[in-house]
Write a protein that holds these residues in place. Structure first.
Motif, PDB file in Angstrom:
ATOM      1  N   GLY A  25       0.832  -0.812   0.025  1.00  0.00           N
ATOM      2  CA  GLY A  25      -0.066  -0.649  -0.047  1.00  0.00           C
ATOM      3  C   GLY A  25       0.971   0.971   0.069  1.00  0.00           C
ATOM      4  N   ARG A  26       2.127   1.247   0.462  1.00  0.00           N
ATOM      5  CA  ARG A  26       2.936   2.423   0.721  1.00  0.00           C
ATOM      6  C   ARG A  26       3.917   2.318  -0.474  1.00  0.00           C
ATOM      7  NH1 ARG A  26       7.639   3.193   5.450  1.00  0.00           N
ATOM      8  NH2 ARG A  26       8.737   4.956   4.164  1.00  0.00           N
ATOM      9  N   THR A  27       3.723   1.716  -1.203  1.00  0.00           N
ATOM     10  CA  THR A  27       4.621   1.663  -2.222  1.00  0.00           C
ATOM     11  C   THR A  27       3.369   2.400  -3.199  1.00  0.00           C
ATOM     12  OG1 THR A  27       6.138   0.118  -1.929  1.00  0.00           O
ATOM     13  CG2 THR A  27       5.877   0.694  -4.078  1.00  0.00           C
ATOM     14  N   TRP A  28       2.478   1.519  -3.206  1.00  0.00           N
ATOM     15  CA  TRP A  28       1.715   1.938  -4.552  1.00  0.00           C
ATOM     16  C   TRP A  28       0.765   3.739  -4.488  1.00  0.00           C
ATOM     17  CZ3 TRP A  28       0.733  -1.097  -8.461  1.00  0.00           C
ATOM     18  CH2 TRP A  28      -0.262  -0.507  -9.217  1.00  0.00           C
ATOM     19  N   ARG A  29       1.144   3.661  -2.828  1.00  0.00           N
ATOM     20  CA  ARG A  29       0.700   5.458  -2.742  1.00  0.00           C
ATOM     21  C   ARG A  29       1.508   6.417  -3.462  1.00  0.00           C
ATOM     22  NH1 ARG A  29      -1.140   3.599   2.219  1.00  0.00           N
ATOM     23  NH2 ARG A  29       0.364   3.754   3.586  1.00  0.00           N
ATOM     24  N   THR A  30       3.067   5.652  -3.408  1.00  0.00           N
ATOM     25  CA  THR A  30       3.963   6.589  -4.602  1.00  0.00           C
ATOM     26  C   THR A  30       3.699   6.273  -5.299  1.00  0.00           C
ATOM     27  OG1 THR A  30       5.471   5.806  -2.714  1.00  0.00           O
ATOM     28  CG2 THR A  30       6.546   6.365  -4.428  1.00  0.00           C
ATOM     29  N   VAL A  31       3.406   5.749  -6.528  1.00  0.00           N
ATOM     30  CA  VAL A  31       3.559   5.375  -8.015  1.00  0.00           C
ATOM     31  C   VAL A  31       2.690   5.659  -8.569  1.00  0.00           C
ATOM     32  CG1 VAL A  31       4.877   4.305  -7.605  1.00  0.00           C
ATOM     33  CG2 VAL A  31       3.294   2.555  -7.875  1.00  0.00           C
ATOM     34  N   SER A  32       0.969   5.447  -7.623  1.00  0.00           N
ATOM     35  CA  SER A  32      -0.078   5.088  -7.655  1.00  0.00           C
ATOM     36  C   SER A  32      -0.159   7.009  -9.097  1.00  0.00           C
ATOM     37  CB  SER A  32      -1.089   5.385  -7.274  1.00  0.00           C
ATOM     38  OG  SER A  32      -1.132   7.078  -5.969  1.00  0.00           O
ATOM     39  N   ASN A  33       0.546   7.411  -8.601  1.00  0.00           N
ATOM     40  CA  ASN A  33      -0.003   8.918 -10.064  1.00  0.00           C
ATOM     41  C   ASN A  33       0.791   8.867 -11.078  1.00  0.00           C
ATOM     42  OD1 ASN A  33      -2.355   9.835  -8.114  1.00  0.00           O
ATOM     43  ND2 ASN A  33      -0.584  10.989  -7.114  1.00  0.00           N
ATOM     44  N   ASN A  34       1.683   7.814 -11.072  1.00  0.00           N
ATOM     45  CA  ASN A  34       2.684   7.601 -12.031  1.00  0.00           C
ATOM     46  C   ASN A  34       2.712   6.482 -13.477  1.00  0.00           C
ATOM     47  OD1 ASN A  34       4.107   8.779 -10.154  1.00  0.00           O
ATOM     48  ND2 ASN A  34       5.804   8.013 -10.257  1.00  0.00           N
ATOM     49  N   GLY A  35       2.963   7.060 -14.322  1.00  0.00           N
ATOM     50  CA  GLY A  35       2.863   6.019 -15.450  1.00  0.00           C
ATOM     51  C   GLY A  35       3.320   4.676 -15.000  1.00  0.00           C
ATOM     52  N   MET A  36       2.952   3.669 -15.544  1.00  0.00           N
ATOM     53  CA  MET A  36       3.347   2.564 -15.577  1.00  0.00           C
ATOM     54  C   MET A  36       3.731   1.551 -16.536  1.00  0.00           C
ATOM     55  SD  MET A  36       1.802   1.325 -12.107  1.00  0.00           S
ATOM     56  CE  MET A  36       3.098   0.217 -10.883  1.00  0.00           C
ATOM     57  N   ALA A  37       4.442   0.385 -16.853  1.00  0.00           N
ATOM     58  CA  ALA A  37       4.566  -0.265 -18.320  1.00  0.00           C
ATOM     59  C   ALA A  37       5.176  -1.771 -17.870  1.00  0.00           C
ATOM     60  CB  ALA A  37       5.255   0.445 -18.654  1.00  0.00           C
ATOM     61  N   TRP A  38       5.166  -1.937 -19.242  1.00  0.00           N
ATOM     62  CA  TRP A  38       5.715  -2.953 -19.210  1.00  0.00           C
ATOM     63  C   TRP A  38       6.547  -3.627 -20.008  1.00  0.00           C
ATOM     64  CZ3 TRP A  38       4.598  -7.280 -15.655  1.00  0.00           C
ATOM     65  CH2 TRP A  38       3.468  -7.050 -15.072  1.00  0.00           C
ATOM     66  N   PHE A  39       8.129  -4.079 -19.366  1.00  0.00           N
ATOM     67  CA  PHE A  39       9.237  -4.422 -20.522  1.00  0.00           C
ATOM     68  C   PHE A  39       9.401  -5.649 -20.666  1.00  0.00           C
ATOM     69  CE2 PHE A  39      10.914  -0.191 -22.109  1.00  0.00           C
ATOM     70  CZ  PHE A  39      10.444   0.329 -20.933  1.00  0.00           C
ATOM     71  N   ARG A  40       9.694  -6.108 -21.600  1.00  0.00           N
ATOM     72  CA  ARG A  40      10.329  -7.688 -21.696  1.00  0.00           C
ATOM     73  C   ARG A  40      12.010  -7.477 -22.047  1.00  0.00           C
ATOM     74  NH1 ARG A  40       6.263  -9.881 -26.610  1.00  0.00           N
ATOM     75  NH2 ARG A  40       7.471  -8.664 -28.461  1.00  0.00           N
ATOM     76  N   GLN A  41      12.517  -8.678 -21.861  1.00  0.00           N
ATOM     77  CA  GLN A  41      13.602  -9.324 -22.299  1.00  0.00           C
ATOM     78  C   GLN A  41      13.749 -10.609 -22.412  1.00  0.00           C
ATOM     79  OE1 GLN A  41      17.377  -7.821 -19.810  1.00  0.00           O
ATOM     80  NE2 GLN A  41      18.248  -8.005 -21.476  1.00  0.00           N
ATOM     81  N   ALA A  42      13.998 -10.654 -23.991  1.00  0.00           N
ATOM     82  CA  ALA A  42      14.275 -12.587 -24.752  1.00  0.00           C
ATOM     83  C   ALA A  42      15.454 -12.675 -24.348  1.00  0.00           C
ATOM     84  CB  ALA A  42      13.521 -12.118 -25.999  1.00  0.00           C
ATOM     85  N   PRO A  43      16.102 -13.496 -24.896  1.00  0.00           N
ATOM     86  CA  PRO A  43      17.152 -14.479 -24.114  1.00  0.00           C
ATOM     87  C   PRO A  43      17.974 -13.585 -25.759  1.00  0.00           C
ATOM     88  CG  PRO A  43      15.419 -15.743 -23.968  1.00  0.00           C
ATOM     89  CD  PRO A  43      14.798 -15.518 -24.684  1.00  0.00           C
ATOM     90  N   GLY A  44      19.636 -12.935 -25.106  1.00  0.00           N
ATOM     91  CA  GLY A  44      20.569 -12.765 -25.934  1.00  0.00           C
ATOM     92  C   GLY A  44      19.040 -11.089 -26.880  1.00  0.00           C
TER      93      GLY A  44
END
Length: 126
Positions: A25-44
């Motif tokens: 909860g504390r962490t989410w309050r820190t980031v709830s007003n922020n943009g968020m994303a998913w990234f990915r890294q494939a092998p190599g």
């Protein structure tokens, strides 16, 4: 600030998977007003942007490779970010990371993100 990504696993091509990124909860309050994303890294390969969402879910964006198949969403009441993955392909195999941006908007650039989860592995079999 700690983000935890989970929900990865082994799935057959054409199947579906939902990733989640949770925070205290504390962490989410820190980031709830922020943009968020998913990234990915494939092998190599280098890490790449997959999908992003602005604060309060007011805007979203996707990499061309996942557009029409993946959906990003956030539930601030549950302190959770999601990535619904449908019609997955072998090339979607990667370690998936969630991240919280420094501002209220998402970005395709890694340097715009201040907080990262530890990654969850998605393996798509053909």
């Amino acid at each position: 600030v700690q983000l935890q990504a989970f929900g990865g696993g082994l799935v057959q091509a054409g199947g579906s998977l939902r990733l989640s990124c949770a925070a205290s909860g504390r962490t989410w309050r820190t980031v709830s007003n922020n943009g968020m994303a998913w990234f990915r890294q494939a092998p190599g390969k280098e890490r790449e942007f997959v999908a992003g969402i602005n604060w309060r879910g007011g805007g979203t964006g996707y990499a061309d490779s996942v557009k029409g198949r993946f959906t990003i969403s956030r539930d601030n009441a549950r302190n959770t970010l999601y990535l619904q993955m449908n019609n997955v392909k072998p090339e979607d195999t990667a370690l998936y990371y969630c991240a919280a941006a420094r501002s209220s908007l998402y970005s395709v650039r890694e340097m715009e993100y201040a907080y990262w989860g530890q990654g969850t592995l998605v393996t798509v079999s053909s």
